[in-house]
Design a protein around this motif. Structure first.
Motif, PDB file in Angstrom:
ATOM      1  N   THR A   3       3.306 -29.485 -27.214  1.00  0.00           N
ATOM      2  CA  THR A   3       1.902 -29.870 -27.303  1.00  0.00           C
ATOM      3  C   THR A   3       1.804 -31.284 -26.741  1.00  0.00           C
ATOM      4  O   THR A   3       2.802 -31.986 -26.642  1.00  0.00           O
ATOM      5  N   PRO A   4       0.620 -31.696 -26.359  1.00  0.00           N
ATOM      6  CA  PRO A   4       0.508 -33.024 -25.748  1.00  0.00           C
ATOM      7  C   PRO A   4       1.012 -34.163 -26.630  1.00  0.00           C
ATOM      8  O   PRO A   4       1.314 -35.241 -26.134  1.00  0.00           O
ATOM      9  N   ASP A   5       1.147 -33.929 -27.920  1.00  0.00           N
ATOM     10  CA  ASP A   5       1.561 -35.033 -28.785  1.00  0.00           C
ATOM     11  C   ASP A   5       3.022 -34.953 -29.201  1.00  0.00           C
ATOM     12  O   ASP A   5       3.487 -35.728 -30.010  1.00  0.00           O
ATOM     13  N   SER A   6       3.744 -34.017 -28.639  1.00  0.00           N
ATOM     14  CA  SER A   6       5.144 -33.907 -29.004  1.00  0.00           C
ATOM     15  C   SER A   6       6.021 -33.968 -27.778  1.00  0.00           C
ATOM     16  O   SER A   6       5.727 -33.390 -26.752  1.00  0.00           O
ATOM     17  N   THR A   7       7.118 -34.707 -27.878  1.00  0.00           N
ATOM     18  CA  THR A   7       8.071 -34.710 -26.770  1.00  0.00           C
ATOM     19  C   THR A   7       9.421 -34.238 -27.289  1.00  0.00           C
ATOM     20  O   THR A   7      10.438 -34.386 -26.633  1.00  0.00           O
ATOM     21  N   ASP A   8       9.438 -33.622 -28.474  1.00  0.00           N
ATOM     22  CA  ASP A   8      10.699 -33.257 -29.125  1.00  0.00           C
ATOM     23  C   ASP A   8      11.474 -32.174 -28.391  1.00  0.00           C
ATOM     24  O   ASP A   8      12.684 -32.264 -28.242  1.00  0.00           O
ATOM     25  N   ALA A  20      16.849 -48.470  -9.406  1.00  0.00           N
ATOM     26  CA  ALA A  20      15.546 -48.328 -10.058  1.00  0.00           C
ATOM     27  C   ALA A  20      15.062 -49.684 -10.560  1.00  0.00           C
ATOM     28  O   ALA A  20      15.813 -50.439 -11.166  1.00  0.00           O
ATOM     29  N   ARG A  21      13.816 -49.983 -10.302  1.00  0.00           N
ATOM     30  CA  ARG A  21      13.273 -51.264 -10.753  1.00  0.00           C
ATOM     31  C   ARG A  21      12.443 -51.075 -12.011  1.00  0.00           C
ATOM     32  O   ARG A  21      12.149 -52.028 -12.724  1.00  0.00           O
ATOM     33  N   ARG A  22      12.018 -49.826 -12.259  1.00  0.00           N
ATOM     34  CA  ARG A  22      11.251 -49.558 -13.473  1.00  0.00           C
ATOM     35  C   ARG A  22      11.548 -48.146 -13.938  1.00  0.00           C
ATOM     36  O   ARG A  22      12.170 -47.368 -13.219  1.00  0.00           O
ATOM     37  N   VAL A  23      11.101 -47.840 -15.148  1.00  0.00           N
ATOM     38  CA  VAL A  23      11.343 -46.512 -15.696  1.00  0.00           C
ATOM     39  C   VAL A  23      10.476 -45.510 -14.946  1.00  0.00           C
ATOM     40  O   VAL A  23       9.284 -45.747 -14.745  1.00  0.00           O
ATOM     41  N   ALA A  24      11.079 -44.406 -14.525  1.00  0.00           N
ATOM     42  CA  ALA A  24      10.317 -43.388 -13.816  1.00  0.00           C
ATOM     43  C   ALA A  24      10.526 -42.031 -14.475  1.00  0.00           C
ATOM     44  O   ALA A  24      11.626 -41.703 -14.911  1.00  0.00           O
ATOM     45  N   VAL A  25       9.453 -41.267 -14.584  1.00  0.00           N
ATOM     46  CA  VAL A  25       9.526 -39.926 -15.170  1.00  0.00           C
ATOM     47  C   VAL A  25       9.152 -38.923 -14.092  1.00  0.00           C
ATOM     48  O   VAL A  25       8.133 -39.091 -13.414  1.00  0.00           O
ATOM     49  N   ARG A  26       9.982 -37.898 -13.926  1.00  0.00           N
ATOM     50  CA  ARG A  26       9.671 -36.837 -12.963  1.00  0.00           C
ATOM     51  C   ARG A  26       9.813 -35.483 -13.641  1.00  0.00           C
ATOM     52  O   ARG A  26      10.632 -35.310 -14.537  1.00  0.00           O
ATOM     53  N   TYR A  52       6.898 -40.659 -24.268  1.00  0.00           N
ATOM     54  CA  TYR A  52       5.722 -40.642 -25.144  1.00  0.00           C
ATOM     55  C   TYR A  52       4.473 -41.116 -24.384  1.00  0.00           C
ATOM     56  O   TYR A  52       3.414 -40.502 -24.470  1.00  0.00           O
ATOM     57  N   ARG A  53       4.653 -42.173 -23.620  1.00  0.00           N
ATOM     58  CA  ARG A  53       3.518 -42.728 -22.887  1.00  0.00           C
ATOM     59  C   ARG A  53       2.935 -41.708 -21.903  1.00  0.00           C
ATOM     60  O   ARG A  53       1.742 -41.634 -21.711  1.00  0.00           O
ATOM     61  N   HIS A  54       3.819 -40.922 -21.293  1.00  0.00           N
ATOM     62  CA  HIS A  54       3.364 -39.973 -20.260  1.00  0.00           C
ATOM     63  C   HIS A  54       3.226 -38.561 -20.802  1.00  0.00           C
ATOM     64  O   HIS A  54       3.213 -37.602 -20.042  1.00  0.00           O
ATOM     65  N   ARG A  55       3.150 -38.388 -22.142  1.00  0.00           N
ATOM     66  CA  ARG A  55       3.252 -37.048 -22.709  1.00  0.00           C
ATOM     67  C   ARG A  55       2.175 -36.089 -22.201  1.00  0.00           C
ATOM     68  O   ARG A  55       2.456 -34.924 -21.974  1.00  0.00           O
ATOM     69  N   ARG A  56       0.965 -36.584 -22.003  1.00  0.00           N
ATOM     70  CA  ARG A  56      -0.091 -35.661 -21.542  1.00  0.00           C
ATOM     71  C   ARG A  56       0.129 -35.249 -20.097  1.00  0.00           C
ATOM     72  O   ARG A  56      -0.039 -34.099 -19.732  1.00  0.00           O
ATOM     73  N   TRP A  57       0.535 -36.207 -19.285  1.00  0.00           N
ATOM     74  CA  TRP A  57       0.857 -35.907 -17.881  1.00  0.00           C
ATOM     75  C   TRP A  57       2.012 -34.903 -17.808  1.00  0.00           C
ATOM     76  O   TRP A  57       1.969 -33.935 -17.052  1.00  0.00           O
ATOM     77  N   ILE A  58       3.041 -35.127 -18.656  1.00  0.00           N
ATOM     78  CA  ILE A  58       4.204 -34.226 -18.660  1.00  0.00           C
ATOM     79  C   ILE A  58       3.775 -32.820 -19.069  1.00  0.00           C
ATOM     80  O   ILE A  58       4.160 -31.828 -18.448  1.00  0.00           O
ATOM     81  N   ALA A  59       2.940 -32.728 -20.102  1.00  0.00           N
ATOM     82  CA  ALA A  59       2.487 -31.410 -20.572  1.00  0.00           C
ATOM     83  C   ALA A  59       1.745 -30.672 -19.457  1.00  0.00           C
ATOM     84  O   ALA A  59       1.917 -29.467 -19.275  1.00  0.00           O
ATOM     85  N   ALA A  60       0.937 -31.400 -18.702  1.00  0.00           N
ATOM     86  CA  ALA A  60       0.192 -30.768 -17.604  1.00  0.00           C
ATOM     87  C   ALA A  60       1.149 -30.269 -16.525  1.00  0.00           C
ATOM     88  O   ALA A  60       0.992 -29.170 -15.983  1.00  0.00           O
ATOM     89  N   ARG A  61       2.187 -31.086 -16.204  1.00  0.00           N
ATOM     90  CA  ARG A  61       3.162 -30.667 -15.180  1.00  0.00           C
ATOM     91  C   ARG A  61       3.955 -29.449 -15.664  1.00  0.00           C
ATOM     92  O   ARG A  61       4.253 -28.549 -14.900  1.00  0.00           O
ATOM     93  N   LEU A  62       4.287 -29.431 -16.973  1.00  0.00           N
ATOM     94  CA  LEU A  62       5.045 -28.300 -17.516  1.00  0.00           C
ATOM     95  C   LEU A  62       4.227 -27.023 -17.456  1.00  0.00           C
ATOM     96  O   LEU A  62       4.754 -25.947 -17.180  1.00  0.00           O
ATOM     97  N   ALA A  63       2.922 -27.148 -17.712  1.00  0.00           N
ATOM     98  CA  ALA A  63       2.050 -25.971 -17.629  1.00  0.00           C
ATOM     99  C   ALA A  63       2.015 -25.456 -16.192  1.00  0.00           C
ATOM    100  O   ALA A  63       2.071 -24.244 -15.952  1.00  0.00           O
ATOM    101  N   GLU A  64       1.966 -26.367 -15.219  1.00  0.00           N
ATOM    102  CA  GLU A  64       1.985 -25.954 -13.811  1.00  0.00           C
ATOM    103  C   GLU A  64       3.303 -25.265 -13.457  1.00  0.00           C
ATOM    104  O   GLU A  64       3.310 -24.253 -12.771  1.00  0.00           O
ATOM    105  N   ALA A  65       4.414 -25.834 -13.959  1.00  0.00           N
ATOM    106  CA  ALA A  65       5.725 -25.247 -13.651  1.00  0.00           C
ATOM    107  C   ALA A  65       5.833 -23.845 -14.254  1.00  0.00           C
ATOM    108  O   ALA A  65       6.375 -22.935 -13.624  1.00  0.00           O
ATOM    109  N   ALA A  66       5.290 -23.666 -15.466  1.00  0.00           N
ATOM    110  CA  ALA A  66       5.325 -22.345 -16.098  1.00  0.00           C
ATOM    111  C   ALA A  66       4.530 -21.340 -15.269  1.00  0.00           C
ATOM    112  O   ALA A  66       4.925 -20.185 -15.105  1.00  0.00           O
ATOM    113  N   GLU A  67       3.404 -21.792 -14.724  1.00  0.00           N
ATOM    114  CA  GLU A  67       2.567 -20.937 -13.885  1.00  0.00           C
ATOM    115  C   GLU A  67       3.315 -20.547 -12.595  1.00  0.00           C
ATOM    116  O   GLU A  67       3.283 -19.392 -12.169  1.00  0.00           O
ATOM    117  N   ILE A  68       4.006 -21.523 -11.995  1.00  0.00           N
ATOM    118  CA  ILE A  68       4.807 -21.248 -10.789  1.00  0.00           C
ATOM    119  C   ILE A  68       5.881 -20.208 -11.105  1.00  0.00           C
ATOM    120  O   ILE A  68       6.068 -19.237 -10.363  1.00  0.00           O
TER     121      ILE A  68
END
Ligand SMILES: [Zn+2]
Length: 230
Positions: A3-8, A20-26, A52-68
């Motif tokens: 869910t958008p509020d969990s990264t467990d 790397a100069r900063r933290v990156a999430v892909r 945690y900061r990017h949890r909503r973005w991650i959830a959206a990408r995961l939904a796209e990957a599931a669709e693919i």
């Protein structure tokens, strides 16, 4: 899927990088695997904070990957090759790919032999088209090479070498043809200037439609997950 509020329950890989100069999430567009890249000196907790900061973005990408993945799975043992629907038939003991009518006879699991065959198909289809486009534009073409990029469908060097991803052979031919024109027009303008786009749209009016197609469906241009051999 979290869910958008969990990264467990994420499938996360944390890597350290001296560059790397900063933290990156892909998030991988197909597998949904999450990769966090940390600069060498960053605290390990930075990874969790980024997730945690990017949890909503991650959830959206995961939904796209599931669709693919659902789209690739729905294809089953069918593979569209240059607009032709072929059925993959695994044959024990087979080493090379062989087409018989609409059947593609492949080694168990498909494997590297299937990719090699598709690369050869891509080369056979894309090379003459590129030569024709270059001739129409009056520009010398050094050579056409075939690579394995997943999102960079084509590229062109200043020396006139054009590279395409073999995955384009899995796309509808008109999409691949539009990419051929895109790269060929780089033989004239090695940039994305207004003049480049004007030239390209004059030769290839389907340019925008092809780009939209690849944005939406490019991630489905992968080999089917055939059952691994035991
Ligand atoms: Zn370009």
């Amino acid at each position: 899927m979290p869910t958008p509020d969990s990264t467990d329950d994420l499938d996360v890989e944390v890597v350290r990088s001296a560059r790397a100069r900063r933290v990156a999430v892909r998030v991988d567009r197909v597998t949904g695997r999450v990769r966090v890249t940390l600069p060498e000196r960053a605290a390990a907790a930075e990874a969790d904070r980024a997730l945690y900061r990017h949890r909503r973005w991650i959830a959206a990408r995961l939904a796209e990957a599931a669709e693919i993945r659902a789209q690739v799975e729905a294809r089953g043992d069918r593979l569209s090759v240059w607009g032709e629907e072929l059925r993959l038939v695994e044959e024990p003991g087979r080493q090379r790919v062989h087409r018989r009518g609409d059947d593609l006879l492949v080694p168990p699991g498909g494997g590297p032999a299937l990719e090699r065959w598709l690369r050869a198909q891509a080369r056979a289809r894309l090379t003459p088209l590129t030569e024709q486009a270059a001739a129409a534009l009056g520009r010398p073409l050094a050579r056409v090479s075939i690579g394995d990029a997943k999102t960079r469908w084509g590229s062109c060097t200043a020396k006139g070498t054009i590279t395409f991803s073999w995955r384009l052979v899995l796309a509808p031919p008109w999409v691949a043809e539009a990419i051929v024109w895109h790269e060929a027009c780089h033989l004239v303008h090695l940039n994305h200037s207004t003049r480049f786009w004007t030239l390209l749209r004059r030769h290839e009016p389907r340019t925008d439609a092809a780009r939209a197609w690849l944005r939406g469906s490019g991630a489905t241009l992968v080999l089917p997950a055939l059952a691994p051999t035991t």
